[in-house]
Design a protein around this motif. Structure first.
Motif, PDB file in Angstrom:
ATOM      1  N   LEU A  56       0.821  -1.209   0.000  1.00  0.00           N
ATOM      2  CA  LEU A  56       0.000   0.000   0.000  1.00  0.00           C
ATOM      3  C   LEU A  56       0.852   1.255   0.000  1.00  0.00           C
ATOM      4  CD1 LEU A  56      -2.921   1.110   0.301  1.00  0.00           C
ATOM      5  CD2 LEU A  56      -2.639   0.914   2.763  1.00  0.00           C
ATOM      6  N   GLY A  57       0.623   2.129  -0.988  1.00  0.00           N
ATOM      7  CA  GLY A  57       1.288   3.426  -1.027  1.00  0.00           C
ATOM      8  C   GLY A  57       0.442   4.466  -0.314  1.00  0.00           C
ATOM      9  N   ILE A  58       1.088   5.254   0.548  1.00  0.00           N
ATOM     10  CA  ILE A  58       0.303   6.145   1.407  1.00  0.00           C
ATOM     11  C   ILE A  58       1.079   7.415   1.728  1.00  0.00           C
ATOM     12  CG2 ILE A  58       1.099   5.087   3.569  1.00  0.00           C
ATOM     13  CD1 ILE A  58      -1.911   5.271   4.453  1.00  0.00           C
ATOM     14  N   PHE A  59       0.373   8.551   1.788  1.00  0.00           N
ATOM     15  CA  PHE A  59       1.005   9.806   2.207  1.00  0.00           C
ATOM     16  C   PHE A  59       0.597  10.107   3.650  1.00  0.00           C
ATOM     17  CE2 PHE A  59      -2.788  10.833  -0.313  1.00  0.00           C
ATOM     18  CZ  PHE A  59      -3.522  11.604   0.563  1.00  0.00           C
ATOM     19  N   TYR A  60       1.277  11.083   4.261  1.00  0.00           N
ATOM     20  CA  TYR A  60       1.217  11.220   5.718  1.00  0.00           C
ATOM     21  C   TYR A  60      -0.188  11.386   6.273  1.00  0.00           C
ATOM     22  CZ  TYR A  60       1.920  12.839  10.461  1.00  0.00           C
ATOM     23  OH  TYR A  60       1.844  12.956  11.832  1.00  0.00           O
ATOM     24  N   SER A  61      -0.954  12.336   5.764  1.00  0.00           N
ATOM     25  CA  SER A  61      -2.261  12.599   6.370  1.00  0.00           C
ATOM     26  C   SER A  61      -3.195  11.413   6.219  1.00  0.00           C
ATOM     27  CB  SER A  61      -2.897  13.866   5.771  1.00  0.00           C
ATOM     28  OG  SER A  61      -3.043  13.745   4.371  1.00  0.00           O
ATOM     29  N   ALA A  62      -3.053  10.663   5.125  1.00  0.00           N
ATOM     30  CA  ALA A  62      -3.881   9.469   4.942  1.00  0.00           C
ATOM     31  C   ALA A  62      -3.492   8.395   5.944  1.00  0.00           C
ATOM     32  CB  ALA A  62      -3.754   8.950   3.519  1.00  0.00           C
ATOM     33  N   SER A  63      -2.178   8.222   6.171  1.00  0.00           N
ATOM     34  CA  SER A  63      -1.733   7.196   7.116  1.00  0.00           C
ATOM     35  C   SER A  63      -2.152   7.544   8.538  1.00  0.00           C
ATOM     36  CB  SER A  63      -0.215   7.015   7.050  1.00  0.00           C
ATOM     37  OG  SER A  63       0.467   8.184   7.468  1.00  0.00           O
ATOM     38  N   ALA A  64      -2.211   8.837   8.840  1.00  0.00           N
ATOM     39  CA  ALA A  64      -2.581   9.250  10.194  1.00  0.00           C
ATOM     40  C   ALA A  64      -4.083   9.240  10.425  1.00  0.00           C
ATOM     41  CB  ALA A  64      -2.026  10.657  10.466  1.00  0.00           C
ATOM     42  N   CYS A  65      -4.862   9.557   9.403  1.00  0.00           N
ATOM     43  CA  CYS A  65      -6.290   9.811   9.615  1.00  0.00           C
ATOM     44  C   CYS A  65      -7.236   8.849   8.903  1.00  0.00           C
ATOM     45  CB  CYS A  65      -6.624  11.240   9.179  1.00  0.00           C
ATOM     46  SG  CYS A  65      -5.625  12.501   9.971  1.00  0.00           S
ATOM     47  N   LEU A  66      -6.828   8.246   7.809  1.00  0.00           N
ATOM     48  CA  LEU A  66      -7.738   7.406   7.028  1.00  0.00           C
ATOM     49  C   LEU A  66      -7.468   5.914   7.188  1.00  0.00           C
ATOM     50  CD1 LEU A  66      -7.929   9.397   3.664  1.00  0.00           C
ATOM     51  CD2 LEU A  66      -9.431   9.553   5.641  1.00  0.00           C
ATOM     52  N   LEU A  67      -6.205   5.533   7.084  1.00  0.00           N
ATOM     53  CA  LEU A  67      -5.868   4.113   7.092  1.00  0.00           C
ATOM     54  C   LEU A  67      -6.260   3.388   8.379  1.00  0.00           C
ATOM     55  CD1 LEU A  67      -4.595   1.737   5.624  1.00  0.00           C
ATOM     56  CD2 LEU A  67      -2.376   2.440   6.550  1.00  0.00           C
ATOM     57  N   PRO A  68      -6.030   3.966   9.574  1.00  0.00           N
ATOM     58  CA  PRO A  68      -6.350   3.218  10.800  1.00  0.00           C
ATOM     59  C   PRO A  68      -7.798   2.728  10.860  1.00  0.00           C
ATOM     60  CG  PRO A  68      -4.992   5.104  11.340  1.00  0.00           C
ATOM     61  CD  PRO A  68      -5.359   5.252   9.886  1.00  0.00           C
ATOM     62  N   LYS A  69      -8.749   3.532  10.372  1.00  0.00           N
ATOM     63  CA  LYS A  69     -10.158   3.119  10.402  1.00  0.00           C
ATOM     64  C   LYS A  69     -10.391   1.883   9.546  1.00  0.00           C
ATOM     65  CE  LYS A  69     -12.298   7.633  11.298  1.00  0.00           C
ATOM     66  NZ  LYS A  69     -13.254   8.642  10.781  1.00  0.00           N
ATOM     67  N   ILE A  70      -9.728   1.861   8.386  1.00  0.00           N
ATOM     68  CA  ILE A  70      -9.896   0.711   7.490  1.00  0.00           C
ATOM     69  C   ILE A  70      -9.243  -0.530   8.082  1.00  0.00           C
ATOM     70  CG2 ILE A  70      -9.508  -0.194   5.166  1.00  0.00           C
ATOM     71  CD1 ILE A  70      -9.280   2.719   4.201  1.00  0.00           C
ATOM     72  N   LEU A  71      -8.003  -0.372   8.559  1.00  0.00           N
ATOM     73  CA  LEU A  71      -7.268  -1.524   9.077  1.00  0.00           C
ATOM     74  C   LEU A  71      -7.937  -2.125  10.314  1.00  0.00           C
ATOM     75  CD1 LEU A  71      -3.471  -0.647   8.753  1.00  0.00           C
ATOM     76  CD2 LEU A  71      -4.898  -2.027   7.271  1.00  0.00           C
TER      77      LEU A  71
END
Length: 291
Positions: free
Chosen positions: A96-111
């Motif tokens: 998964l390619g990810i930029f900072y704000s997505a890794s901090a705010c979006l990805l955790p909910k999905i994972l």
């Protein structure tokens, strides 16, 4: 020639290190070095340039062949995943390619939701800039990537996730604290910290629409550095509300003329494995609820 050597080689290239690859693959470093050397000996070519100062670099033939090696490794992984999913033993890897704000705010909910259903699926995260994520998608380093949607045509299918407001950020003692919303003319003379990369043209366009120019005092690539400069009162910036709200010592206001950016997942549907398909399905389910 064995497929396992391809897996070792592509892992070394992706991580840029024999040591990191050995740790990732649960192998010894000499075993990893031997696998790469054996591949080079069998083919009679040098695939890597080992430079103590510049690190590992691909030779010209290495650049050409690694594309095919990744494709073969990916195909085998998909076969194994299809068999595992058919047997109700879900496993696999999502790169998964990810930029900072997505890794901090979006990805955790999905994972959080995904790993409850598929605890055996592994994630390998590649964090970088927007441009790097597009490059990784094109070269096959990642299976799916968080991107900012633009008006430009893209070769990838996208799954829209959220709309992110663009806001003005400043320090706690800045006069903009008193404003309800901010116009570009309000900040035209303020010292401005400009993000580098694909975000800069977007900001310039906002100023251009207001017939103004930013008073740039710093141009910075790293988002966290930008946030820290703003916090210290060295300038203001325009950026993602999603990112800026993670910095509690920053203040921000909406722009008088509303601007948003669409954050999506990009992927190539013809190459998605069962694990990636499951990830996309869960991401859609999580963020459909957010709308």
């Amino acid at each position: 020639m064995t497929i396992s050597r391809f897996e070792v080689f592509t892992t070394v290239v992706d991580l840029g290190s024999f040591t990191k690859a050995a740790k990732k693959l649960n192998m010894t470093q000499p075993a990893v070095s031997h696998a790469v050397s054996s591949l080079e000996s069998e083919w009679g070519v040098s695939l890597l340039i080992r430079d103590k100062k510049k690190g590992l670099r691909l030779t010209e033939i290495g650049q050409k062949t690694v594309i095919h090696m990744r494709e073969i490794v990916s195909r085998i992984e998909k076969i194994n995943q299809e068999i595992a999913f058919a047997s109700n033993i879900e496993k696999g890897t999502v790169r998964l390619g990810i930029f900072y704000s997505a890794s901090a705010c979006l990805l955790p909910k999905i994972l959080a939701q995904f790993q409850r259903k598929y605890p055996n699926i592994e994630f390998v995260l590649f964090e970088g800039t927007y441009e790097e994520i597009i490059d990784w998608l094109e070269s096959g380093v990642v299976d799916v990537g968080f991107i900012i949607e633009t008006n430009e045509a893209t070769a990838y299918e996208t799954l829209p996730l959220v709309k992110d407001d663009i806001v003005v950020a400043f320090s706690e003692r800045h006069f903009l604290n008193k404003y309800e919303s901010v116009t570009i003319k309000d900040i035209a003379n303020e010292p401005f910290i400009m993000p580098k990369g694909m975000y800069a043209p977007y900001i310039f366009e906002i100023f251009k629409d207001a017939h103004a120019e930013p008073n740039i005092c710093f141009e910075v690539q790293d988002c966290t550095t930008i946030a820290n400069l703003v916090k210290e009162g060295l300038g203001i910036t325009i950026g993602s509300k999603l990112f800026l709200k993670t910095h509690s010592q920053l203040k921000y206001k909406d722009l008088a003329v509303k601007n948003v950016r669409d954050i999506s997942l990009a992927f190539n549907s013809s190459k998605t494995s069962p694990a990636v398909q499951a990830f996309l399905k869960e991401a859609r389910r999580v963020y459909d609820k957010e709308q």
